[in-house]
Design an enzyme around this catalytic site. Structure first.
Site, PDB file in Angstrom:
ATOM      1  N   HIS A  49     -37.799  54.377  25.832  1.00 60.60           N
ATOM      2  CA  HIS A  49     -37.798  53.952  24.433  1.00 60.60           C
ATOM      3  C   HIS A  49     -38.295  55.122  23.581  1.00 60.60           C
ATOM      4  O   HIS A  49     -39.034  55.990  24.067  1.00 60.60           O
ATOM      5  CB  HIS A  49     -38.734  52.765  24.234  1.00 60.60           C
ATOM      6  CG  HIS A  49     -38.237  51.493  24.844  1.00 60.60           C
ATOM      7  ND1 HIS A  49     -38.595  50.259  24.356  1.00 60.60           N
ATOM      8  CD2 HIS A  49     -37.442  51.255  25.907  1.00 60.60           C
ATOM      9  CE1 HIS A  49     -38.035  49.313  25.083  1.00 60.60           C
ATOM     10  NE2 HIS A  49     -37.330  49.896  26.036  1.00 60.60           N
ATOM     11  N   GLU A  51     -40.587  55.318  21.391  1.00 59.07           N
ATOM     12  CA  GLU A  51     -42.046  55.414  21.342  1.00 59.07           C
ATOM     13  C   GLU A  51     -42.606  56.056  22.607  1.00 59.07           C
ATOM     14  O   GLU A  51     -43.516  56.888  22.539  1.00 59.07           O
ATOM     15  CB  GLU A  51     -42.677  54.020  21.171  1.00 59.07           C
ATOM     16  CG  GLU A  51     -42.250  53.307  19.918  1.00 59.07           C
ATOM     17  CD  GLU A  51     -41.067  52.363  20.115  1.00 59.07           C
ATOM     18  OE1 GLU A  51     -41.047  51.311  19.456  1.00 59.07           O
ATOM     19  OE2 GLU A  51     -40.166  52.684  20.914  1.00 59.07           O
ATOM     20  N   CYS A  79     -41.645  47.086  20.859  1.00 63.84           N
ATOM     21  CA  CYS A  79     -41.583  45.979  21.812  1.00 63.84           C
ATOM     22  C   CYS A  79     -42.946  45.850  22.499  1.00 63.84           C
ATOM     23  O   CYS A  79     -43.841  46.664  22.295  1.00 63.84           O
ATOM     24  CB  CYS A  79     -40.482  46.219  22.844  1.00 63.84           C
ATOM     25  SG  CYS A  79     -40.866  47.544  24.030  1.00 63.84           S
ATOM     26  N   CYS A  82     -43.923  48.990  24.610  1.00 58.74           N
ATOM     27  CA  CYS A  82     -44.336  50.126  23.785  1.00 58.74           C
ATOM     28  C   CYS A  82     -45.665  49.851  23.103  1.00 58.74           C
ATOM     29  O   CYS A  82     -46.509  50.748  22.996  1.00 58.74           O
ATOM     30  CB  CYS A  82     -43.255  50.450  22.763  1.00 58.74           C
ATOM     31  SG  CYS A  82     -41.766  51.125  23.539  1.00 58.74           S
TER      32      CYS A  82
END
Length: 130
Positions: A49, A51, A79, A82
């Site tokens: 992701h 992040e 999410c 993260c």
């Protein structure tokens, strides 16, 4: 400098690669120290992701997993995975460009198999550290 605009530039890179367009930058002392964009499809890895990519780069840059004094600018609300990483990294603040409308519509069953040895190894480790 508009740090959210820099995160949006990262999202555009993700979009060009056919990824969900999410971008992220991490800032310390009013300077960008790390950037990231979604790369799950390209890397074939559920962890990539935006992040997480940016957090990894910031940790390498600062040579620490503690990102005290850092702020994150991310184009979409993080999410749960993260957010857990963000909390562990001890970021000072997170700025979010868009609210996520996605609800987790799946559930992985979790079963605890409580084990004294698993517990004791952690207790002993931290006892020795202190």
């Amino acid at each position: 400098m508009d740090f959210m605009q820099e995160a949006i530039k990262q999202a555009r890179i993700a979009e060009r690669h056919g990824e969900v367009p999410i971008g992220c930058v991490i800032v310390k002392d009013n300077k960008i120290i790390a950037k990231g964009y979604n790369q799950r499809e390209r890397k074939r890895n559920c962890l990539w992701h935006a992040e997480v990519v940016a957090l990894n780069r910031a940790c390498r840059k600062l040579k620490s997993w503690r990102l005290n004094g850092c702020e994150m600018y991310v184009t979409l609300e993080p999410c749960q995975m993260c957010m857990g990483a963000i909390l562990n990294a001890r970021l000072q603040k997170v700025y979010v460009g868009a609210k996520s409308t996605t609800n987790l519509n799946w559930q992985t069953p979790i079963e605890f198999q409580l084990n004294d040895e698993a517990q004791n190894i952690l207790v002993a480790f931290f006892r020795n550290k202190r």
